[in-house]
Enzyme design. Sequence first.
Site, PDB file in Angstrom:
ATOM      1  N   ARG A 133     112.364 133.071  68.667  1.00 51.88           N
ATOM      2  CA  ARG A 133     111.492 132.457  67.670  1.00 51.88           C
ATOM      3  C   ARG A 133     111.425 133.253  66.362  1.00 51.88           C
ATOM      4  NH1 ARG A 133     108.081 128.380  70.009  1.00 51.88           N
ATOM      5  NH2 ARG A 133     108.503 128.197  72.230  1.00 51.88           N
TER       6      ARG A 133
ATOM      7  N   ARG B  29     112.395 126.246  61.587  1.00 55.95           N
ATOM      8  CA  ARG B  29     111.064 126.837  61.695  1.00 55.95           C
ATOM      9  C   ARG B  29     110.472 127.334  60.367  1.00 55.95           C
ATOM     10  NH1 ARG B  29     109.345 128.187  66.561  1.00 55.95           N
ATOM     11  NH2 ARG B  29     108.333 130.107  65.850  1.00 55.95           N
TER      12      ARG B  29
ATOM     13  N   GLU C  43      96.744 122.861  65.448  1.00 53.59           N
ATOM     14  CA  GLU C  43      97.988 122.082  65.418  1.00 53.59           C
ATOM     15  C   GLU C  43      97.797 120.808  66.230  1.00 53.59           C
ATOM     16  OE1 GLU C  43     101.695 124.160  66.109  1.00 53.59           O
ATOM     17  OE2 GLU C  43     102.432 122.508  67.354  1.00 53.59           O
TER      18      GLU C  43
ATOM     19  N   GLU D  73     100.700 122.506  60.951  1.00 54.43           N
ATOM     20  CA  GLU D  73      99.527 123.321  61.253  1.00 54.43           C
ATOM     21  C   GLU D  73      98.580 123.304  60.059  1.00 54.43           C
ATOM     22  OE1 GLU D  73     101.968 126.510  64.081  1.00 54.43           O
ATOM     23  OE2 GLU D  73     101.541 126.989  61.980  1.00 54.43           O
TER      24      GLU D  73
ATOM     25  N   ASP E 254     101.068 102.966  35.315  1.00 50.53           N
ATOM     26  CA  ASP E 254     101.564 103.836  34.250  1.00 50.53           C
ATOM     27  C   ASP E 254     102.216 105.069  34.866  1.00 50.53           C
ATOM     28  OD1 ASP E 254     102.050 105.399  32.066  1.00 50.53           O
ATOM     29  OD2 ASP E 254      99.947 105.680  31.497  1.00 50.53           O
TER      30      ASP E 254
ATOM     31  N   GLU F  73     105.679 119.439  63.318  1.00 50.36           N
ATOM     32  CA  GLU F  73     104.571 120.154  63.952  1.00 50.36           C
ATOM     33  C   GLU F  73     103.712 120.807  62.857  1.00 50.36           C
ATOM     34  OE1 GLU F  73     106.210 122.970  66.701  1.00 50.36           O
ATOM     35  OE2 GLU F  73     107.437 121.473  67.731  1.00 50.36           O
TER      36      GLU F  73
ATOM     37  N   GLU G 125     115.472 122.847  65.917  1.00 47.57           N
ATOM     38  CA  GLU G 125     114.165 123.123  65.321  1.00 47.57           C
ATOM     39  C   GLU G 125     114.326 124.064  64.136  1.00 47.57           C
ATOM     40  OE1 GLU G 125     109.834 124.427  67.019  1.00 47.57           O
ATOM     41  OE2 GLU G 125     111.458 125.887  67.285  1.00 47.57           O
TER      42      GLU G 125
ATOM     43  N   HIS H 117     107.065 123.265  61.647  1.00 47.40           N
ATOM     44  CA  HIS H 117     108.373 123.253  62.292  1.00 47.40           C
ATOM     45  C   HIS H 117     108.870 121.817  62.383  1.00 47.40           C
ATOM     46  CE1 HIS H 117     106.810 127.034  64.601  1.00 47.40           C
ATOM     47  NE2 HIS H 117     107.056 127.282  63.321  1.00 47.40           N
TER      48      HIS H 117
ATOM     49  N   GLU I  12      95.571 127.068  67.282  1.00 45.76           N
ATOM     50  CA  GLU I  12      96.761 127.872  67.060  1.00 45.76           C
ATOM     51  C   GLU I  12      96.418 129.368  67.132  1.00 45.76           C
ATOM     52  OE1 GLU I  12      99.787 128.607  66.615  1.00 45.76           O
ATOM     53  OE2 GLU I  12     100.696 126.673  67.023  1.00 45.76           O
TER      54      GLU I  12
END
Length: 438
Positions: free
Chosen positions: A313, A332, A193, A131, A50, A129, A330, A242, A186
């Site tokens: 970063r 982030r 992680e 976390e 359903d 990645e 990447e 990430h 982490e």
Amino acid sequence: MNSQSIIELAKEQSVRYIRLQFTDLFGTIKNVEIPISQLPKALDNKMMFDGSSIEGFVSIEESDMYLYPDLDTFIVLPWTAEKGKVARLICDIHHPDGTPFAGDPRSNLKRILTEMKELGFTDFNVGPEPEFFLFKLNDKCGPSLELNDHGGYFDVSPIDLGEACRRDIVSELEEMGYEIEASHHEVAPGQHEIDFKYQSALKACDDIQTFKLVVRTVARKHGLHATFMPKPVFGINGSGMHCNLSLFKKDQNTFYDADGSLEISDTARNFVAGILKHAQAFTAITNPTVNSYKRLVPGYEAPCYVAWSARNRSALIRIPASRGMSTRVEVRSVDPAANPYLAMAVLLAAGLDGIKNELTPPETINQNIYVMSKEHREKCGIIDLPANLDEALNNLKADEVMTHALGRHLLNRFIEAKQIECDRYRIQVHSWERDHYL
């Protein structure tokens, strides 16, 4: 895998039950469990459910939906052996006439992957990645507000009290065929992680969903509650996911160019430009909760600004140092509350828009954006990510490429549900308000 080989494997493994698993609009895993006697019927795409009972699916007038198992997703869940083994098959959702359901996030990602292949690419590889935090359980076996430890980045036992739990998670994942690259504590207390090898996008999304299930299940066995909530505790880092992205043509990584600046290709630059162009719109999908925007603030290693860099970063996009086949982009900002199928669909569509229109990214930003003044950021052409979910939803609705990446059904139901979420949050009276105004 084919139907007969699955039936034989299930018999060899003494499987008693099958979970027919799918993902709803918000990334929540759903399943219909059947006894092994019904497996042939399921493999013949004849298991009905359903759809009106699943949030974001269909109305009661068109409720009959069918589960179409992806045979390559057959896995025996190792932690179920004690009480009768359970296997799972991840399914796509179809209408009774056999057509794919437009509100199925997994089928929608397949649609965008088809558009990618029409441009000559063969694979969209994703290395996530994710976390997560571990909290202790309270005396009612619910999550408490007490973190499992007070460790920090790369700490070891006895400071890292999640080490045993993390190892058991890795063991379960490896038994299920995951190739684990690393696991560690982490930056924040109670935060962890586990990184697994990149896969083609559809398999990577399946893996993310399975990963979340394994993490929560194993944590429970250790008397812990695992959460993928982006920002569960004020004053410490939140949890991100990430996403390392690359486009391949057969065995060629199209993002690598040994002679290019930064050793990346024009294709990679176009892809980056597309991500930057649509970042303010796709953030509603990659950061889909009210809580997500408590993470996207300066000072906690989460990006708040639309920029890119080879090493910085604090930027939305980073180009990790590996080159050759490992060249990747990447992103982030993504957090683990995101529905991975929707998140990969919008990220891919954004990058492809950059490639199709040969967009050029701005200059890289190689200094800490967090410490720049607003005037300095404006001079560098750096804009902010949305400050809240309301703003992100408005940006999403105004972006034609992103609305196409979701399709009308998913878009409308997502926006409707998230606007309700915003309103419910807005009218609540929070403890901060009582502390300051009461």
